[in-house]
Design a protein around this motif. Structure first.
Motif, mmCIF file in Angstrom:
data_model
loop_
_atom_site.group_PDB
_atom_site.id
_atom_site.type_symbol
_atom_site.label_atom_id
_atom_site.label_comp_id
_atom_site.label_asym_id
_atom_site.label_seq_id
_atom_site.Cartn_x
_atom_site.Cartn_y
_atom_site.Cartn_z
ATOM 1 N N LYS A 1 25.051 47.137 35.893
ATOM 2 C CA LYS A 1 26.089 46.243 35.628
ATOM 3 C C LYS A 1 27.544 46.634 36.345
ATOM 4 C CE LYS A 1 26.691 46.120 31.358
ATOM 5 N NZ LYS A 1 26.587 45.907 29.732
ATOM 6 N N LEU A 2 27.654 48.305 36.295
ATOM 7 C CA LEU A 2 29.071 48.511 36.869
ATOM 8 C C LEU A 2 28.794 49.726 37.644
ATOM 9 C CD1 LEU A 2 32.104 48.545 36.766
ATOM 10 C CD2 LEU A 2 32.044 50.052 34.341
ATOM 11 N N TYR A 3 29.411 49.829 38.677
ATOM 12 C CA TYR A 3 29.140 50.801 39.675
ATOM 13 C C TYR A 3 30.617 51.537 39.931
ATOM 14 C CZ TYR A 3 27.527 53.800 43.555
ATOM 15 O OH TYR A 3 27.258 54.969 44.265
ATOM 16 N N ILE A 4 30.833 52.628 39.751
ATOM 17 C CA ILE A 4 32.547 52.963 40.079
ATOM 18 C C ILE A 4 32.327 53.958 41.282
ATOM 19 C CG2 ILE A 4 34.475 54.179 39.054
ATOM 20 C CD1 ILE A 4 33.661 52.968 36.291
ATOM 21 N N ALA A 5 32.657 53.916 42.309
ATOM 22 C CA ALA A 5 32.918 54.813 43.500
ATOM 23 C C ALA A 5 34.072 55.477 43.657
ATOM 24 C CB ALA A 5 32.321 53.972 44.823
ATOM 25 N N VAL A 6 33.898 56.716 43.645
ATOM 26 C CA VAL A 6 35.221 57.461 43.411
ATOM 27 C C VAL A 6 35.239 58.386 44.732
ATOM 28 C CG1 VAL A 6 36.639 59.083 42.226
ATOM 29 C CG2 VAL A 6 35.182 57.340 41.044
ATOM 30 N N GLY A 7 36.099 58.046 45.708
ATOM 31 C CA GLY A 7 36.486 59.164 46.591
ATOM 32 C C GLY A 7 35.178 58.921 47.860
ATOM 33 N N ILE A 8 34.690 57.782 47.708
ATOM 34 C CA ILE A 8 33.640 57.336 48.596
ATOM 35 C C ILE A 8 34.260 56.425 49.895
ATOM 36 C CG2 ILE A 8 31.444 55.984 48.782
ATOM 37 C CD1 ILE A 8 30.548 57.319 46.170
ATOM 38 N N SER A 9 33.999 56.567 50.864
ATOM 39 C CA SER A 9 34.395 55.721 52.020
ATOM 40 C C SER A 9 33.506 54.406 52.064
ATOM 41 C CB SER A 9 34.661 56.439 53.399
ATOM 42 O OG SER A 9 33.254 56.911 53.857
ATOM 43 N N GLY A 10 32.390 54.518 51.738
ATOM 44 C CA GLY A 10 31.632 53.328 52.043
ATOM 45 C C GLY A 10 30.741 53.167 53.220
ATOM 46 N N ALA A 11 30.311 54.180 53.908
ATOM 47 C CA ALA A 11 29.187 53.867 54.917
ATOM 48 C C ALA A 11 28.163 52.890 54.393
ATOM 49 C CB ALA A 11 28.860 55.494 55.241
ATOM 50 N N ILE A 12 27.860 52.371 55.893
ATOM 51 C CA ILE A 12 26.461 51.315 55.315
ATOM 52 C C ILE A 12 25.587 52.036 54.786
ATOM 53 C CG2 ILE A 12 27.308 49.616 57.139
ATOM 54 C CD1 ILE A 12 25.224 50.777 59.009
ATOM 55 N N GLN A 13 25.278 53.199 55.324
ATOM 56 C CA GLN A 13 23.843 53.886 54.550
ATOM 57 C C GLN A 13 24.286 53.965 52.889
ATOM 58 O OE1 GLN A 13 25.497 54.946 57.272
ATOM 59 N NE2 GLN A 13 23.998 54.724 58.893
ATOM 60 N N HIS A 14 25.668 54.156 52.545
ATOM 61 C CA HIS A 14 25.550 54.169 50.945
ATOM 62 C C HIS A 14 25.659 52.966 50.441
ATOM 63 C CE1 HIS A 14 27.057 56.028 47.325
ATOM 64 N NE2 HIS A 14 28.004 55.054 47.303
ATOM 65 N N LEU A 15 26.284 52.070 51.089
ATOM 66 C CA LEU A 15 26.414 50.657 50.586
ATOM 67 C C LEU A 15 24.973 50.118 50.454
ATOM 68 C CD1 LEU A 15 29.250 49.100 52.596
ATOM 69 C CD2 LEU A 15 29.247 50.105 50.494
ATOM 70 N N ALA A 16 24.011 50.454 51.162
ATOM 71 C CA ALA A 16 22.773 50.050 50.980
ATOM 72 C C ALA A 16 22.106 50.408 49.762
ATOM 73 C CB ALA A 16 21.698 50.776 52.384
ATOM 74 N N GLY A 17 22.460 51.450 48.981
ATOM 75 C CA GLY A 17 22.005 51.829 47.949
ATOM 76 C C GLY A 17 22.768 51.480 46.732
ATOM 77 N N MET A 18 23.917 50.636 46.655
ATOM 78 C CA MET A 18 24.709 50.181 45.712
ATOM 79 C C MET A 18 25.027 48.817 45.616
ATOM 80 S SD MET A 18 27.632 50.334 47.050
ATOM 81 C CE MET A 18 29.088 50.384 45.924
ATOM 82 N N LYS A 19 24.891 48.123 46.942
ATOM 83 C CA LYS A 19 25.552 46.881 47.031
ATOM 84 C C LYS A 19 25.057 45.711 45.988
ATOM 85 C CE LYS A 19 23.753 45.821 51.509
ATOM 86 N NZ LYS A 19 22.831 44.728 51.294
ATOM 87 N N ASP A 20 24.001 45.743 45.620
ATOM 88 C CA ASP A 20 23.545 44.681 44.662
ATOM 89 C C ASP A 20 24.088 45.218 43.104
ATOM 90 O OD1 ASP A 20 22.102 43.468 46.739
ATOM 91 O OD2 ASP A 20 20.546 44.648 46.482
ATOM 92 N N SER A 21 24.979 46.006 42.861
ATOM 93 C CA SER A 21 25.244 46.094 41.691
ATOM 94 C C SER A 21 26.078 45.079 41.161
ATOM 95 C CB SER A 21 26.275 47.486 41.550
ATOM 96 O OG SER A 21 25.807 48.748 42.157
ATOM 97 N N GLN A 22 26.318 44.731 39.748
ATOM 98 C CA GLN A 22 26.909 43.683 39.600
ATOM 99 C C GLN A 22 28.470 43.675 39.602
ATOM 100 O OE1 GLN A 22 25.815 42.774 35.411
ATOM 101 N NE2 GLN A 22 27.479 41.298 35.257
ATOM 102 N N ILE A 23 29.030 44.746 39.373
ATOM 103 C CA ILE A 23 30.463 44.922 39.384
ATOM 104 C C ILE A 23 30.674 45.987 40.042
ATOM 105 C CG2 ILE A 23 32.713 45.254 38.220
ATOM 106 C CD1 ILE A 23 31.813 42.329 37.960
ATOM 107 N N ILE A 24 31.288 46.464 41.118
ATOM 108 C CA ILE A 24 31.701 47.691 41.958
ATOM 109 C C ILE A 24 33.296 47.589 41.825
ATOM 110 C CG2 ILE A 24 31.790 48.606 44.350
ATOM 111 C CD1 ILE A 24 29.117 46.849 44.926
ATOM 112 N N VAL A 25 33.531 48.953 41.432
ATOM 113 C CA VAL A 25 34.882 49.506 41.346
ATOM 114 C C VAL A 25 34.989 50.667 42.386
ATOM 115 C CG1 VAL A 25 36.799 51.075 39.899
ATOM 116 C CG2 VAL A 25 35.340 49.019 39.048
ATOM 117 N N ALA A 26 36.253 50.634 43.103
ATOM 118 C CA ALA A 26 36.290 51.517 44.191
ATOM 119 C C ALA A 26 37.633 52.306 43.966
ATOM 120 C CB ALA A 26 36.417 51.193 45.525
#
Lengths: 314, 249
Positions: free
Chosen positions: A252-277
């Motif tokens: 429901k909620l993914y909080i990404a802290v100090g993560i730049s967001g390479a496509i390989q990382h996004l592949a694992g979390m971009k279907d989260s309902q709400i994303i916080v960076a």
């Protein structure tokens, strides 16, 4: 013909990813049987028997299945497969290890990591780190499939009343043996099924700083994840990794802290309902997928966030 | 011992893949191609095993279009002794690739086969397990450490719950994970030397392998894109939004 789902379990507990695979199997419109292979796995077989929509539980008890070694479990599944139109397993490291071996022995293709069922022979699956979705049709008589757990709702773990049937076992091949496991012990929710995930990246700086994330995670009842960079740097163990080749999460909620967001990382979390960076670099690609972003130093923001969560509770 | 290492030519990991306009596949024209990063780790490990005296010969195999030679040359420049290209313009799916590798293994008779745990294009994660099954060999997937000792190899595997250690009887198939090693940079003199190393060509027909696809890709599409949201000023505002607007805490 029905579908056979291979249950995954550890320490007498059913892995919830199995429940998602059962839902995917139900979408095929056939009956669903579930194989529980292990040693002293009666409790798991009983738990599966009451899962909603399961017709029959096949229980295979043997020393050879004490650990899910691909070389020893695959022949068991191959022996059962001819009675089924589909054989499915969760796309966990266990399923990914065993199922291609099953497919090869049946001389059929495997359809990996499906995220949708279009029809009994046509499936959706992500390729290229999830940047492209392929619709694929199988022409094989038996479809061997692994199922992405986050793409299907979990089948209800009660309401069913399936019979448990004992099936013939296969001999150990002796090709491989279990030596030991170094599994991470944690009281937090399991990463792939947690409702909230707090993840740290290279910006965390070191292992100690992950305590700042632990504090937030405890207040939110969240699981802790990490980017590849943080795992490579040795801040946290490999089982924290979220991404194309790590775990796929959709909380429901993914909080990404100090993560730049390479496509390989996004592949694992971009279907989260709400994303916080939370990131000090406002150009970081993570902000392009984030619903809410804070541009700032995480070492200032995290203590503030912790204090705000306390206020919320009081 | 003799090691076979399998390398795939894929769209470079820095390129964002896009569907072709007609949705028939992924755009690969004029796109940078590289060795699958996981296979690069497999090549590095094989070279280290040779440097440590565990291996005495390393053979690399690749399959597909003629340009896969470039991928093999990279492997040769990293320290592989010779290459085998199975050249075909046909679409190769993991089951067919596994059959071709099995045929090469029967010719070359290696004791250890290394390859990446998955290719970053189709993300299938199947090939190593499949030819291990065809041969009745042991397999160590997602390897983060391997130690050859006599007739067996001990493998640390990165699994969902942490790390699992297995002992595999040789011959064995190992699929490599990210943290097994950090591949070396190829130096120019080695690139020059690699041009002189032997590279044999075969075809699926010569190996007697039917590579007909079993899966038909009906279409490829882009997933729904997320839209960038808003920036908030501080933690207080964030918690307020999460509580009242998104209602997720």
């Amino acid at each position: 013909m029905s579908a056979l789902v291979v249950a995954e379990h550890l320490d007498n507990k059913l892995n919830p990813a199995t429940l998602a695979a059962i839902t995917a199997a139900q979408a095929l419109g056939t009956g669903v049987d579930v194989l529980v292979a292990g040693l002293d796995c009666g409790a798991v077989a009983e738990a599966v028997a009451v899962v909603d929509g399961v017709n029959k539980v096949l229980r295979a008890e043997s020393e050879a299945y004490a650990h899910p070694l691909a070389e020893d479990i695959a022949p068991l599944i191959v022996q059962l497969a001819p009675s089924y139109s589909h054989v499915l397993a969760p796309a966990t490291t266990t399923g990914k290890n065993i199922m291609p071996r099953v497919a090869a022995l049946l001389d059929v293709a495997q359809i990996s990591d499906i995220i949708g069922v279009e029809s009994p022979d046509t499936f959706l699956r992500p390729i290229y780190a999830g940047n492209v979705i392929a619709t694929v049709r199988s022409s094989d008589p038996i479809k061997v499939i692994t199922v992405r757990g986050t793409a299907f709702a979990a089948a209800s773990s009660h309401g069913g009343s399936a019979d448990v049937e004992t099936v013939d076992t296969t001999e150990s091949t002796g090709l491989s043996s279990f030596v030991r496991a170094d599994f991470t012990a944690s009281d937090r929710p399991e990463l792939t099924s947690a409702e909230i995930v707090v993840s740290g990246g290279r910006g965390m700086g070191n292992t100690d700083n992950f305590k700042l994330l632990e504090e937030i995670a405890d207040k939110l009842g969240a699981a802790i994840g990490a980017s590849r960079a943080a795992v490579d740097a040795g801040f946290v163990p490999n089982d924290y990794q979220v991404g194309q080749t790590g775990k796929v999460v959709a909380p429901k909620l993914y909080i990404a802290v100090g993560i730049s967001g390479a496509i390989q990382h996004l592949a694992g979390m971009k279907d989260s309902q709400i994303i916080v960076a939370i990131n000090k670099d406002e150009e970081a690609p993570i902000f392009q997928v984030a619903d809410y972003g804070i541009v700032g130093d995480l070492f200032e923001v995290l203590p503030q966030l912790s204090a705000e969560l306390d206020k919320l509770k009081s | 011992m003799k090691i076979l290492v399998c390398v795939k030519r894929v769209v470079d990991y820095n390129v964002k893949a896009r569907p072709k306009a007609d949705g028939s596949g992924v755009e690969t024209a004029n796109v940078k191609m590289s060795m699958n990063p996981f296979d690069e780790i497999a090549v590095e490990e094989s070279v280290r095993l040779k440097e440590a005296g565990t291996a005495d010969e390393i053979v690399a195999v690749s399959m597909g279009v003629a340009q896969c030679q470039e991928t093999l040359r990279t492997a040769l420049a990293m320290g592989v002794d010779r290459g085998i290209l199975i050249e075909t313009d046909a679409e190769l799916q993991p089951l067919a690739v596994a059959k071709l590798i099995k045929a090469v293994i029967e010719k070359e008779k290696p004791q250890l086969v290394l390859l990446g745990k998955q290719a970053i294009d189709d993300d299938a994660n199947q090939t190593g397990q499949m030819f291990a099954a065809f041969l009745g060999w042991s397999q160590g997937t997602f390897a983060s450490k391997l130690t050859v000792a006599g007739e067996s190899v001990e493998v640390a595997r990165e699994v969902d719950a942490g790390t699992e250690i297995l002992s595999l009887q040789l011959p064995a198939v190992i699929t490599t994970d990210l943290r097994l090693n950090e591949p070396r940079y190829v130096k120019l003199p080695n690139i020059m030397k690699a041009k002189k190393k032997p590279l044999d060509k075969l075809t699926p027909e010569e190996l007697g392998v039917d590579v007909s696809p079993r899966l038909t890709v009906l279409k490829v599409t882009e997933p729904a894109q997320r839209e960038a949201g808003i920036k908030v000023a501080n933690a207080a505002e964030l918690v307020g939004k999460l509580k009242n607007e998104a209602q997720v805490i």
